[in-house]
Design a protein around this motif. Sequence first.
Motif, short mmCIF file in Angstrom:
data_model
loop_
_atom_site.label_atom_id
_atom_site.label_comp_id
_atom_site.label_asym_id
_atom_site.label_seq_id
_atom_site.Cartn_x
_atom_site.Cartn_y
_atom_site.Cartn_z
N GLU A 139 -8.68 -33.96 -29.38
CA GLU A 139 -9.62 -34.40 -30.41
C GLU A 139 -10.70 -33.35 -30.66
O GLU A 139 -11.03 -33.06 -31.81
N SER A 140 -11.24 -32.77 -29.60
CA SER A 140 -12.27 -31.73 -29.75
C SER A 140 -11.70 -30.51 -30.46
O SER A 140 -12.35 -29.93 -31.33
N TYR A 141 -10.48 -30.13 -30.11
CA TYR A 141 -9.85 -28.99 -30.77
C TYR A 141 -9.67 -29.26 -32.26
O TYR A 141 -9.96 -28.40 -33.09
N ARG A 142 -9.20 -30.45 -32.61
CA ARG A 142 -8.99 -30.78 -34.02
C ARG A 142 -10.30 -30.77 -34.79
O ARG A 142 -10.36 -30.29 -35.93
N GLU A 143 -11.37 -31.30 -34.19
CA GLU A 143 -12.68 -31.26 -34.84
C GLU A 143 -13.14 -29.83 -35.06
O GLU A 143 -13.64 -29.48 -36.13
N LEU A 144 -12.95 -28.99 -34.06
CA LEU A 144 -13.34 -27.59 -34.16
C LEU A 144 -12.52 -26.87 -35.23
O LEU A 144 -13.06 -26.10 -36.03
N ALA A 145 -11.22 -27.14 -35.28
CA ALA A 145 -10.36 -26.53 -36.29
C ALA A 145 -10.76 -26.97 -37.70
O ALA A 145 -10.77 -26.16 -38.63
N ALA A 146 -11.13 -28.23 -37.87
CA ALA A 146 -11.56 -28.73 -39.17
C ALA A 146 -12.87 -28.06 -39.59
O ALA A 146 -13.03 -27.68 -40.76
N LEU A 147 -13.80 -27.90 -38.66
CA LEU A 147 -15.06 -27.22 -38.96
C LEU A 147 -14.81 -25.78 -39.37
O LEU A 147 -15.42 -25.27 -40.31
N ARG A 196 -13.47 -25.73 -42.94
CA ARG A 196 -14.54 -25.97 -43.91
C ARG A 196 -15.43 -24.74 -44.07
O ARG A 196 -15.84 -24.39 -45.18
N PHE A 197 -15.71 -24.06 -42.96
CA PHE A 197 -16.52 -22.85 -43.01
C PHE A 197 -15.81 -21.77 -43.83
O PHE A 197 -16.42 -21.12 -44.67
N ARG A 198 -14.51 -21.59 -43.59
CA ARG A 198 -13.75 -20.59 -44.35
C ARG A 198 -13.74 -20.90 -45.84
O ARG A 198 -13.88 -20.01 -46.66
N ARG A 199 -13.57 -22.18 -46.18
CA ARG A 199 -13.58 -22.58 -47.59
C ARG A 199 -14.94 -22.32 -48.21
O ARG A 199 -15.04 -21.87 -49.34
N GLY A 200 -16.00 -22.62 -47.46
CA GLY A 200 -17.35 -22.35 -47.95
C GLY A 200 -17.57 -20.87 -48.22
O GLY A 200 -18.18 -20.49 -49.22
N GLU A 201 -17.06 -20.03 -47.33
CA GLU A 201 -17.17 -18.58 -47.53
C GLU A 201 -16.40 -18.16 -48.78
O GLU A 201 -16.86 -17.30 -49.53
N ALA A 202 -15.22 -18.75 -49.00
CA ALA A 202 -14.41 -18.40 -50.17
C ALA A 202 -15.14 -18.80 -51.45
O ALA A 202 -15.15 -18.05 -52.44
N VAL A 203 -15.75 -19.98 -51.44
CA VAL A 203 -16.51 -20.43 -52.62
C VAL A 203 -17.69 -19.50 -52.87
O VAL A 203 -17.93 -19.08 -54.00
N ALA A 204 -18.43 -19.17 -51.82
CA ALA A 204 -19.58 -18.28 -51.97
C ALA A 204 -19.14 -16.92 -52.51
O ALA A 204 -19.82 -16.34 -53.37
N SER A 205 -18.02 -16.42 -52.04
CA SER A 205 -17.50 -15.15 -52.52
C SER A 205 -17.11 -15.23 -53.99
O SER A 205 -17.41 -14.33 -54.78
#
Length: 78
Positions: free
Chosen positions: A41-49, A52-61
Amino acid sequence: MRDARKNISRILSDLQEAGPQAEPVFIGAHRKAEGVLLSVESYRELAALRERFRRGEAVASAWGSLRAEGLEPTAQFV
């Protein structure tokens, strides 16, 4: 490492039982952490975060590229 090998069944059982509240288990040699065991569960939460971070970086770019071209995203996409 020796302790981890000897107690892996108990460690995995503890991780499974505690679920997302499980504390990470650091493993390594000579008192130096080289890896971490997490509950699934912790791994899945970390992977989801991370995703989301990568997508946010793509949007900002993308927005940065638009602005560099002298364009502004419309309110529909903000």
